[in-house]
Write an enzyme that holds these catalytic residues in place. Structure first.
Site, PDB file in Angstrom:
ATOM      1  N   THR A  82       0.832  -1.203   0.000  1.00 61.29           N
ATOM      2  CA  THR A  82       0.000   0.000   0.000  1.00 61.29           C
ATOM      3  C   THR A  82       0.868   1.255   0.000  1.00 61.29           C
ATOM      4  O   THR A  82       0.631   2.187  -0.757  1.00 61.29           O
ATOM      5  CB  THR A  82      -0.950  -0.010   1.211  1.00 61.29           C
ATOM      6  OG1 THR A  82      -1.805  -1.160   1.123  1.00 61.29           O
ATOM      7  CG2 THR A  82      -1.797   1.242   1.238  1.00 61.29           C
ATOM      8  N   LEU A 166      -8.252   0.014   8.378  1.00 64.18           N
ATOM      9  CA  LEU A 166      -7.648  -0.815   9.421  1.00 64.18           C
ATOM     10  C   LEU A 166      -8.013  -0.308  10.813  1.00 64.18           C
ATOM     11  O   LEU A 166      -8.337  -1.109  11.708  1.00 64.18           O
ATOM     12  CB  LEU A 166      -6.132  -0.856   9.241  1.00 64.18           C
ATOM     13  CG  LEU A 166      -5.643  -1.469   7.937  1.00 64.18           C
ATOM     14  CD1 LEU A 166      -4.122  -1.493   7.889  1.00 64.18           C
ATOM     15  CD2 LEU A 166      -6.195  -2.875   7.751  1.00 64.18           C
ATOM     16  N   ALA A 241       1.659  -0.063  12.234  1.00 66.38           N
ATOM     17  CA  ALA A 241       1.460   0.804  11.072  1.00 66.38           C
ATOM     18  C   ALA A 241       2.769   1.080  10.350  1.00 66.38           C
ATOM     19  O   ALA A 241       3.071   0.448   9.328  1.00 66.38           O
ATOM     20  CB  ALA A 241       0.788   2.105  11.506  1.00 66.38           C
ATOM     21  N   ARG A 242       3.557   2.023  10.860  1.00 68.00           N
ATOM     22  CA  ARG A 242       4.791   2.429  10.206  1.00 68.00           C
ATOM     23  C   ARG A 242       5.845   2.765  11.252  1.00 68.00           C
ATOM     24  O   ARG A 242       5.547   3.400  12.269  1.00 68.00           O
ATOM     25  CB  ARG A 242       4.578   3.669   9.311  1.00 68.00           C
ATOM     26  CG  ARG A 242       3.785   3.404   8.041  1.00 68.00           C
ATOM     27  CD  ARG A 242       4.603   2.605   7.036  1.00 68.00           C
ATOM     28  NE  ARG A 242       3.892   2.394   5.780  1.00 68.00           N
ATOM     29  CZ  ARG A 242       3.148   1.324   5.509  1.00 68.00           C
ATOM     30  NH1 ARG A 242       2.993   0.388   6.430  1.00 68.00           N
ATOM     31  NH2 ARG A 242       2.553   1.202   4.339  1.00 68.00           N
ATOM     32  N   ASP A 266       5.455  -3.876  15.489  1.00 66.84           N
ATOM     33  CA  ASP A 266       5.711  -4.740  14.346  1.00 66.84           C
ATOM     34  C   ASP A 266       6.552  -4.021  13.306  1.00 66.84           C
ATOM     35  O   ASP A 266       6.932  -4.634  12.300  1.00 66.84           O
ATOM     36  CB  ASP A 266       4.378  -5.185  13.726  1.00 66.84           C
ATOM     37  CG  ASP A 266       4.543  -6.183  12.592  1.00 66.84           C
ATOM     38  OD1 ASP A 266       5.140  -7.257  12.838  1.00 66.84           O
ATOM     39  OD2 ASP A 266       4.093  -5.885  11.470  1.00 66.84           O
ATOM     40  N   GLU A 271      14.596  -1.259   8.990  1.00 62.72           N
ATOM     41  CA  GLU A 271      14.290  -2.696   9.080  1.00 62.72           C
ATOM     42  C   GLU A 271      15.241  -3.512   8.221  1.00 62.72           C
ATOM     43  O   GLU A 271      15.342  -3.249   7.016  1.00 62.72           O
ATOM     44  CB  GLU A 271      12.834  -2.931   8.652  1.00 62.72           C
ATOM     45  CG  GLU A 271      11.851  -2.250   9.580  1.00 62.72           C
ATOM     46  CD  GLU A 271      10.400  -2.312   9.117  1.00 62.72           C
ATOM     47  OE1 GLU A 271       9.501  -2.080   9.951  1.00 62.72           O
ATOM     48  OE2 GLU A 271      10.158  -2.583   7.922  1.00 62.72           O
ATOM     49  N   HIS A 293       7.749  -7.097  11.224  1.00 66.15           N
ATOM     50  CA  HIS A 293       6.930  -6.509  10.157  1.00 66.15           C
ATOM     51  C   HIS A 293       6.120  -7.593   9.430  1.00 66.15           C
ATOM     52  O   HIS A 293       6.143  -7.700   8.205  1.00 66.15           O
ATOM     53  CB  HIS A 293       7.807  -5.747   9.160  1.00 66.15           C
ATOM     54  CG  HIS A 293       7.046  -4.701   8.406  1.00 66.15           C
ATOM     55  ND1 HIS A 293       7.590  -3.497   8.032  1.00 66.15           N
ATOM     56  CD2 HIS A 293       5.749  -4.667   7.930  1.00 66.15           C
ATOM     57  CE1 HIS A 293       6.695  -2.781   7.374  1.00 66.15           C
ATOM     58  NE2 HIS A 293       5.572  -3.464   7.299  1.00 66.15           N
ATOM     59  N   VAL A 294       5.404  -8.383  10.227  1.00 70.32           N
ATOM     60  CA  VAL A 294       4.607  -9.480   9.658  1.00 70.32           C
ATOM     61  C   VAL A 294       3.117  -9.340   9.944  1.00 70.32           C
ATOM     62  O   VAL A 294       2.353 -10.268   9.666  1.00 70.32           O
ATOM     63  CB  VAL A 294       5.111 -10.852  10.164  1.00 70.32           C
ATOM     64  CG1 VAL A 294       6.474 -11.177   9.583  1.00 70.32           C
ATOM     65  CG2 VAL A 294       5.142 -10.909  11.699  1.00 70.32           C
ATOM     66  N   TRP A 296       0.993  -7.834   8.336  1.00 69.01           N
ATOM     67  CA  TRP A 296       0.308  -7.889   7.040  1.00 69.01           C
ATOM     68  C   TRP A 296       0.329  -9.276   6.410  1.00 69.01           C
ATOM     69  O   TRP A 296      -0.356  -9.508   5.411  1.00 69.01           O
ATOM     70  CB  TRP A 296       1.004  -6.930   6.060  1.00 69.01           C
ATOM     71  CG  TRP A 296       2.402  -7.379   5.718  1.00 69.01           C
ATOM     72  CD1 TRP A 296       3.517  -7.234   6.495  1.00 69.01           C
ATOM     73  CD2 TRP A 296       2.831  -8.063   4.546  1.00 69.01           C
ATOM     74  NE1 TRP A 296       4.614  -7.784   5.877  1.00 69.01           N
ATOM     75  CE2 TRP A 296       4.224  -8.297   4.676  1.00 69.01           C
ATOM     76  CE3 TRP A 296       2.175  -8.502   3.386  1.00 69.01           C
ATOM     77  CZ2 TRP A 296       4.959  -8.962   3.700  1.00 69.01           C
ATOM     78  CZ3 TRP A 296       2.916  -9.148   2.414  1.00 69.01           C
ATOM     79  CH2 TRP A 296       4.288  -9.377   2.575  1.00 69.01           C
TER      80      TRP A 296
END
Length: 326
Positions: A82, A166, A241-242, A266, A271, A293-294, A296
């Site tokens: 996204t 979300l 989120a970020r 996350d 990263e 970062h999982v 998603w």
């Protein structure tokens, strides 16, 4: 109509196939093409790999102005995510290169991961499991032990920063658990209407704060030391989120000094995080969780993302593009 669009095989280059699960099936584009997939691409390799591409697929590999300038045939950059900050959208627009992204694929996986983190911290699940592994149950000598706090979600206040698909899905789950839900107004704004609570009040009133905002100049480090000082209820802070929405050094200090009761992230600004990143010194704490970062990345969501990615490419080549950001 260009030569490629009129029927000559298109060269499609996927810069970072390894960012999608190896179990994910890639659809075959419906038009004549040559497909080249690289597992990963370093920034300095991008220009040479896209030099003769008609279509570039990227998830995290940066497609910047310098590389775009060396790709005379490039017509589409299809982002397998996204967020599209890895692409120089302005440079693409100047050349008439389309950029498309993925939308609304994570409506189940991210909210579920968010609540997995909330429940793990609220009920000290990881801390108790680790205690059992090291023999604490036998040491206690009775049917249970009470080394870590356990709290219900029902009756607590959930503050949500970000009111997109979300954030609203997280709100639905919160209400199902019997939580009071507050949607935060934009930081610094009090005029968004009765459905929103001022940002500072969300910080003061919430037992759990969860972030679902994009990373923009206006949201970078929107939670830092001054904001932690407002958190009267010592909440949990969740970020799926970020990286960059929270001052990460300030987060480490807030957790260490007890301004918050726990944190689960996350995402990180860089990263993977460097060994000296502030989060690395928190990993042994029972009140901190870091996942790679999982949020998603359920198998269903990744397959849905991939299907949408190739649908975007097919539609663009057919002359009916969708999900365009440039």
């Amino acid at each position: 109509m260009t030569e490629a669009l009129s029927g000559a095989p298109a060269r499609i280059v996927f810069l970072d196939r390894d960012t999608l699960s190896p179990e994910t099936k890639l659809r075959t584009p419906s038009f004549p093409h040559e497909f080249v997939a690289h597992g990963r691409t370093l920034p300095e390799e991008v220009a040479s790999r896209i030099a003769d591409a008609d279509i570039v697929i990227t998830n995290k590999s940066p497609v910047r102005r310098e590389a775009i300038a060396q790709a005379p045939n490039l017509k589409l950059v299809a982002v397998a995510a996204t967020g599209y900050d890895v692409v120089d959208v302005s440079a693409c627009a100047e050349r008439g290169i389309a950029v498309c992204n993925i939308r609304n694929y994570a409506v189940n996986t991210v909210p579920e991961h968010t609540f997995a983190l909330i429940l793990a911290l609220r009920r000290s699940i990881l801390a108790y499991a680790e205690a059992v592994r090291r023999g604490r149950w036998q040491e206690a000598g009775q049917f249970c032990f009470f080394d870590y706090p356990i709290k219900d979600l029902a009756g607590s206040t959930l503050g949500i920063v970000g009111d997109g698909v979300l954030g609203r899905a997280v709100a639905d789950l919160g209400r199902a658990f019997g939580m009071r839900v507050l949607f935060s107004a934009y930081k610094g704004s009090n005029g968004m209407g009765p459905l929103y609570t001022p940002f500072e009040e969300v910080l003061r009133q919430s037992d759990i704060i969860t972030l679902h905002s994009p990373l923009l100049p206006s949201t970078r480090n929107m939670i830092a030391a001054p904001e932690f000082a407002l958190m009267e209820r010592r909440p949990l802070l969740i970020n799926t989120a970020r990286g960059g929405l929270v001052d990460e050094a300030a987060l480490a200090d807030a957790l260490t000094t007890g301004q918050i009761s726990g944190a689960a992230f996350d995402v990180v600004t860089a990263e993977p995080p460097a060994p000296d990143h502030p989060f690395m010194r928190l990993l042994n704490r029972p009140d901190f969780i870091l996942t790679p970062h999982v949020a998603w990345a359920s198998s269903e969501a990744v397959q849905g993302l991939t299907d949408q990615l190739f649908e975007n490419i097919d539609l663009f080549w057919a002359g009916t593009p969708r999900n365009l950001v440039a």
